[in-house]
Design a protein around this motif. Structure first.
Motif, short mmCIF file in Angstrom:
data_model
loop_
_atom_site.label_atom_id
_atom_site.label_comp_id
_atom_site.label_asym_id
_atom_site.label_seq_id
_atom_site.Cartn_x
_atom_site.Cartn_y
_atom_site.Cartn_z
N ALA A 13 0.70 -1.21 0.04
CA ALA A 13 0.07 -0.03 -0.02
C ALA A 13 0.80 1.18 0.02
N ARG A 14 2.17 1.27 0.74
CA ARG A 14 2.95 2.38 0.65
C ARG A 14 3.74 2.66 -0.60
N PHE A 15 4.13 1.56 -1.04
CA PHE A 15 5.19 1.66 -1.98
C PHE A 15 4.99 1.26 -3.48
N PHE A 16 3.75 0.43 -3.64
CA PHE A 16 3.64 -0.01 -4.93
C PHE A 16 2.18 0.25 -5.53
N ALA A 17 2.08 1.66 -6.10
CA ALA A 17 0.72 1.94 -6.67
C ALA A 17 0.17 1.25 -7.66
N ARG A 18 0.84 0.51 -8.30
CA ARG A 18 0.50 -0.33 -9.61
C ARG A 18 0.96 -1.82 -9.23
N PHE A 19 0.50 -2.46 -8.16
CA PHE A 19 1.25 -3.56 -7.74
C PHE A 19 0.74 -4.68 -8.59
N SER A 20 -0.75 -4.59 -8.53
CA SER A 20 -1.44 -5.68 -9.38
C SER A 20 -1.38 -5.75 -10.83
N SER A 21 -0.97 -4.63 -11.36
CA SER A 21 -0.79 -4.63 -12.98
C SER A 21 0.79 -4.72 -13.07
N ASN A 22 1.41 -4.95 -12.01
CA ASN A 22 3.05 -5.05 -12.37
C ASN A 22 3.11 -6.55 -13.21
N LEU A 23 3.95 -6.28 -14.10
CA LEU A 23 4.24 -7.42 -15.09
C LEU A 23 5.16 -8.61 -14.20
N MET A 24 5.77 -8.36 -13.29
CA MET A 24 6.40 -9.38 -12.66
C MET A 24 5.54 -10.01 -11.85
N VAL A 25 4.77 -9.15 -10.88
CA VAL A 25 3.96 -9.72 -10.13
C VAL A 25 3.03 -10.72 -10.80
N LYS A 26 2.30 -10.23 -11.92
CA LYS A 26 1.48 -11.02 -12.72
C LYS A 26 2.07 -12.36 -13.15
N SER A 27 3.47 -12.33 -13.69
CA SER A 27 3.89 -13.64 -14.05
C SER A 27 4.16 -14.45 -13.04
N VAL A 28 4.52 -14.08 -11.87
CA VAL A 28 4.86 -15.04 -10.67
C VAL A 28 3.33 -15.73 -10.36
N ILE A 72 -11.69 -2.98 -7.17
CA ILE A 72 -11.57 -4.02 -8.14
C ILE A 72 -9.85 -4.27 -7.90
N ASP A 73 -9.26 -2.98 -7.84
CA ASP A 73 -7.63 -3.14 -7.66
C ASP A 73 -7.36 -3.78 -6.41
N LEU A 74 -8.25 -3.38 -5.35
CA LEU A 74 -7.82 -3.87 -4.08
C LEU A 74 -7.97 -5.17 -3.95
N ILE A 75 -9.05 -5.93 -4.64
CA ILE A 75 -9.20 -7.55 -4.68
C ILE A 75 -8.31 -8.13 -5.33
#
Lengths: 190, 186
Positions: free
Chosen positions: A97-112, B48-51
């Protein structure tokens, strides 16, 4: 290590490795139970823990951690196990929440996650098979001694499965209640 | 004002923890109702982003959502009280149940009920697996990983933590390969 620290440490590991909902914890709990000798002094089995955790309010993961902690080491055990399973989430999510604004759309996170999700599906299927075989044949998978075939368990399994697929609105709690009723009828009356 | 917000976070997640069974997906609907519709803490796209975040990070989805939302709204103490709220009902209910469960469990008809339930638990797990499978990208990559993980676990080849971590590692390697390819093209 004291019992309390071992509970904390075991559930900390479980918390870090749980992806895709609480059931993925089951094999992890099973392995920790064997390593730590949990559930040996109790008449409750893992399936009992799962059924009760699923049919009481709150997240499954918290319920089962509190439950095992409580039965192994009382209220302090419950606190340590629950703390263990919550702490990784708490720290990681604050960090995200503090450091990754685009965490869930990050390509590395998605790949993992693309690697982890199918693995969790495979794990769940394997757990399902071992549980089904254990319930229906009363044996562990690797024993191959199907002497105690329990046709009543097979009937309940089939009814609950078909019901859950036909009526999507049935919640897990309702399915558990129906299965409990079927158990009382089939084992108690026949 | 600040104090009220912390109390509101705590009470909202207390309610979410107390009124959903099984956690996870059942909880998502209630969080949406409370955080988006009723209290307007976040917008629909933010939800949606939160989930998506709660699902791509380790740990129970309910706890992840509580911590993330709490932190976004009120920093560390927001995260703390939201998480405490979502955990507390579970904790209290289970502690109370555990005082009498062994006696209850040893009653004859309760035993029949639990034998019935043990056949149903397998169904609950397969439904969870099917739900997760639906959210997957259908590819040979996914199918092969499912089969390998299934076989490794069922024949007890390596401990589960290593199976899960290997999945993450394979995903990471696929990312590095894809990245290298795009670099090569430039």
């Amino acid at each position: 290590m004291s019992v309390l620290l071992r509970l904390f440490w075991a559930f900390l590991k479980i918390g870090i490795l749980t992806f895709g909902g609480g059931y993925a914890m089951i094999p992890l709990i099973q392995e920790e139970a064997i390593a730590n000798g949990w559930m040996t002094s109790s008449s409750l089995s893992l399936v009992d823990y799962i059924a009760i955790s699923e049919s009481t309010p709150g997240p499954f993961a918290i319920n089962i951690a509190t439950f095992i902690g409580m039965n192994e080491a009382g209220i302090l055990g419950a606190i340590m196990a629950t703390l263990g399973v919550v702490l990784p989430s708490f720290i990681i999510l604050m960090f995200v929440a503090r450091f990754f604004a685009r965490f869930s759309s990050n390509l590395m996170v998605k790949s993992v996650m693309k690697g982890i999700r199918p693995v969790v599906v495979g794990i769940l299927l394997a757990v399902m098979v071992t549980f089904a075989i254990k319930a229906i044949f009363n044996v562990n998978v690797l024993d191959f001694t199907f002497a105690l075939f329990d046709y009543k368990a097979l009937i309940i399994f089939t009814i609950i499965f078909v019901l859950s697929r036909l009526v999507k609105k049935l919640s897990p709690v309702l399915l558990i209640i129906i299965a409990a009723g079927l158990g009382i009828i089939l084992y108690g009356l026949f | 004002m600040k104090k009220n917000m912390l109390l509101e976070l705590f009470l909202t997640f207390l309610k979410i923890g107390a009124f959903t069974f099984g956690g996870g997906y059942a909880m998502i609907a209630l969080i949406a109702k409370e955080a988006v519709e009723k209290r307007k803490w976040i917008t629909e796209p933010e939800f949606i982003d939160l989930i998506a975040i709660a699902e791509s990070t380790p740990g129970p989805i309910a706890v992840n959502s509580a911590t993330y939302l709490g932190y976004k709204l009120k920093g560390f103490f927001g995260a703390f009280f939201a998480t405490l709220g979502v955990v507390l009902p579970s904790f209290v209910v289970i502690v109370i149940i555990s005082f009498f469960i062994e006696e209850f469990r040893s009653l004859e008809y309760v035993n029949y009920a639990f034998t019935g339930i043990s056949a149903a638990v397998a169904v609950l797990i397969i439904n969870a697996a099917l739900k997760l499978y639906k959210s997957l990208e259908k590819s040979w990559f996914s199918i092969i990983l499912i089969i390998i993980a299934f076989l490794l676990l069922i024949f007890n080849v390596i401990p589960t933590p290593y199976i899960i971590l290997s999945g993450g590692l394979i995903g990471f390697i696929s990312y590095m390969i894809a990245k290298k390819k795009t670099v090569d093209h430039i």
